[in-house]
Write an enzyme that holds these catalytic residues in place. Structure first.
Site, mmCIF file in Angstrom:
data_model
loop_
_atom_site.group_PDB
_atom_site.id
_atom_site.type_symbol
_atom_site.label_atom_id
_atom_site.label_comp_id
_atom_site.label_asym_id
_atom_site.label_seq_id
_atom_site.Cartn_x
_atom_site.Cartn_y
_atom_site.Cartn_z
ATOM 1 N N TYR A 165 0.907 -0.997 -0.112
ATOM 2 C CA TYR A 165 0.138 0.333 -0.241
ATOM 3 C C TYR A 165 0.544 0.906 -0.319
ATOM 4 O O TYR A 165 0.908 1.701 -0.667
ATOM 5 C CB TYR A 165 -0.853 0.120 0.746
ATOM 6 C CG TYR A 165 -1.116 1.471 1.466
ATOM 7 C CD1 TYR A 165 -2.940 1.250 0.489
ATOM 8 C CD2 TYR A 165 -1.417 2.300 2.344
ATOM 9 C CE1 TYR A 165 -3.402 2.838 0.938
ATOM 10 C CE2 TYR A 165 -1.662 3.415 2.409
ATOM 11 C CZ TYR A 165 -3.199 3.957 2.196
ATOM 12 O OH TYR A 165 -3.289 4.834 2.110
HETATM 13 N N1 LIG Z 1 -9.235 7.949 6.077
HETATM 14 C C1 LIG Z 1 -8.326 8.377 6.419
HETATM 15 O O1 LIG Z 1 -8.094 8.706 8.187
HETATM 16 C C2 LIG Z 1 -6.927 8.217 5.404
HETATM 17 C C3 LIG Z 1 -5.431 8.432 5.959
HETATM 18 C C4 LIG Z 1 -4.775 8.191 5.037
HETATM 19 C C5 LIG Z 1 -5.306 8.928 3.817
HETATM 20 N N2 LIG Z 1 -6.510 8.380 3.145
HETATM 21 C C6 LIG Z 1 -6.491 8.669 1.823
HETATM 22 O O2 LIG Z 1 -7.619 9.494 1.741
HETATM 23 C C7 LIG Z 1 -8.760 9.083 0.594
HETATM 24 C C8 LIG Z 1 -10.584 8.555 0.714
HETATM 25 O O3 LIG Z 1 -10.752 7.712 2.756
HETATM 26 P P1 LIG Z 1 -11.568 6.867 2.870
HETATM 27 O O4 LIG Z 1 -11.025 5.969 3.931
HETATM 28 O O5 LIG Z 1 -12.905 7.164 2.475
HETATM 29 O O6 LIG Z 1 -11.160 5.645 1.813
HETATM 30 P P2 LIG Z 1 -11.229 3.967 1.812
HETATM 31 O O7 LIG Z 1 -13.089 4.145 2.172
HETATM 32 O O8 LIG Z 1 -10.648 3.088 2.110
HETATM 33 O O9 LIG Z 1 -11.598 4.049 0.212
HETATM 34 C C9 LIG Z 1 -11.942 4.780 -1.187
HETATM 35 C C10 LIG Z 1 -13.049 4.536 -2.653
HETATM 36 O O10 LIG Z 1 -11.935 3.649 -2.806
HETATM 37 C C11 LIG Z 1 -12.691 3.010 -3.520
HETATM 38 N N3 LIG Z 1 -12.999 1.660 -3.659
HETATM 39 C C12 LIG Z 1 -11.623 0.298 -3.322
HETATM 40 N N4 LIG Z 1 -11.137 -0.591 -3.709
HETATM 41 C C13 LIG Z 1 -11.411 -0.505 -5.033
HETATM 42 C C14 LIG Z 1 -10.751 -0.924 -6.593
HETATM 43 N N5 LIG Z 1 -11.066 -2.192 -6.321
HETATM 44 N N6 LIG Z 1 -11.933 0.330 -7.466
HETATM 45 C C15 LIG Z 1 -12.121 1.108 -7.345
HETATM 46 N N7 LIG Z 1 -12.525 1.861 -5.893
HETATM 47 C C16 LIG Z 1 -12.243 1.075 -5.427
HETATM 48 C C17 LIG Z 1 -14.024 2.094 -2.156
HETATM 49 O O11 LIG Z 1 -15.281 1.680 -2.610
HETATM 50 P P3 LIG Z 1 -15.659 0.284 -2.171
HETATM 51 O O12 LIG Z 1 -15.728 -0.267 -0.645
HETATM 52 O O13 LIG Z 1 -17.044 -0.005 -3.474
HETATM 53 O O14 LIG Z 1 -14.923 -0.845 -2.847
HETATM 54 C C18 LIG Z 1 -14.194 3.992 -1.290
HETATM 55 O O15 LIG Z 1 -15.044 4.493 -1.758
HETATM 56 C C19 LIG Z 1 -8.395 7.754 0.041
HETATM 57 O O16 LIG Z 1 -7.429 7.739 -0.577
HETATM 58 C C20 LIG Z 1 -6.961 7.094 1.417
HETATM 59 O O17 LIG Z 1 -6.381 6.562 1.077
HETATM 60 C C21 LIG Z 1 -7.638 7.803 4.109
#
Ligand SMILES: NC(=O)c1ccc[n+]([C@@H]2O[C@H](COP(=O)([O-])OP(=O)(O)OC[C@H]3O[C@@H](n4cnc5c(N)ncnc54)[C@H](OP(=O)(O)O)[C@@H]3O)[C@@H](O)[C@H]2O)c1
Length: 236
Positions: free
Chosen positions: A138
């Site tokens: 990742y």
């Molecule tokens: N949350 C945090 O604290 C945090 C921290 C550091 C970085 N980030 C970054 O910020 C962004 C948003 O965070 P988040 O927590 O909302 O992310 P998340 O829920 O882990 O993922 C974002 C979206 O990506 C989609 N996804 C996963 N696998 C996929 C695939 N094979 N094809 C297409 N879409 C796919 C998911 O849809 P499905 O569920 O339908 O698969 C989900 O709606 C992400 O890029 C994450 O890496 C977040």
């Protein structure tokens, strides 16, 4: 005429909030989702499904996007977050992460029709710059997204501005227990979950500020500069 933005991974969590934010601002929103979308229908909203770990699905979505007219902004938010232990660094585990984080934005934006003054924002992670042995693939793929973004800032200079947001602890996943949450928050300066709005505000800023390209913006509550000496040696 309304501006158009594409947001990947917009069915749930932060991507959904980003989509709702831009709809509220009067944008035409093209929201990509993977398994399901919790977005309510809206006259300015188009939803497109694709599993971005699958190169054929990426190619199909790319074709759909090309037919939708000039794009003013693109946010690559979709993310695959799986520990290495589950797959023991298998080829498929590598491919899934690199397809979602790097191949997808490259293929989806490579033949887009961009509007004048267009901007792309790619959501990386502080782990692009901080190793994490449990999530090595990742981390490597988010680092690749970040580096690819900076190359595109060069390649598309004068056409598309490309910037990166590196979130820290924005919103924990449901499976993160209290001990994990407290440990992560203790390793930041602003010792609280930052919330989706912190990234939404940053994306707004990067998209609207014509001076910014090739920037990596940390939205991490100071986690990157938290005193690493104390983290390592405080018990000695
Ligand atoms: N949350 C945090 O604290 C945090 C921290 C550091 C970085 N980030 C970054 O910020 C962004 C948003 O965070 P988040 O927590 O909302 O992310 P998340 O829920 O882990 O993922 C974002 C979206 O990506 C989609 N996804 C996963 N696998 C996929 C695939 N094979 N094809 C297409 N879409 C796919 C998911 O849809 P499905 O569920 O339908 O698969 C989900 O709606 C992400 O890029 C994450 O890496 C977040």
């Amino acid at each position: 005429m309304a501006k158009t933005i594409v947001i990947t991974g917009a069915g749930r969590r932060m991507g959904k909030q980003l989509a709702e934010h831009f709809l509220a601002q009067g944008w035409q929103v093209i929201a990509h989702y993977n398994t399901r979308s919790e977005l309510e229908s809206h006259p300015q909203l188009t939803q497109l499904q694709a599993d971005l770990s699958d190169p054929d699905a990426i190619a199909q979505l790319s074709q759909q996007l090309q037919s939708l007219g000039p794009i003013h902004a693109f946010i690559h938010n979709a993310s695959c977050f799986q520990p290495d232990a589950a797959a023991e660094d298998s080829v498929e585990h590598f491919q899934r992460h690199f397809n979602v984080h790097v191949l997808a934005p490259s293929e989806l934006t490579g033949s887009l029709t961009w509007a004048e003054g267009a901007a792309m924002v790619n959501i990386s992670d502080i782990y692009a710059d901080i190793p994490n042995q449990r999530f090595a693939v990742y981390c490597a793929s988010k680092a690749a997204l970040q580096n690819w973004s900076l190359s595109m800032a060069q390649r598309w200079a004068g056409k598309v501005r490309v910037n990166v947001i590196q979130p820290g602890p924005i919103q924990f996943l449901p499976e993160h227990d209290e001990a994990y949450r407290q440990k992560v928050l203790s390793q930041s300066l602003i010792k609280q979950e930052l919330g989706y709005q912190s990234v939404i505000d940053s994306a707004d800023f990067l998209i609207s500020n014509p001076s910014l390209t090739g920037t990596v913006m940390r939205v991490d509550g100071g986690r990157f500069v938290t005193n690493r000496y104390e983290q390592t040696f405080s018990n000695h």
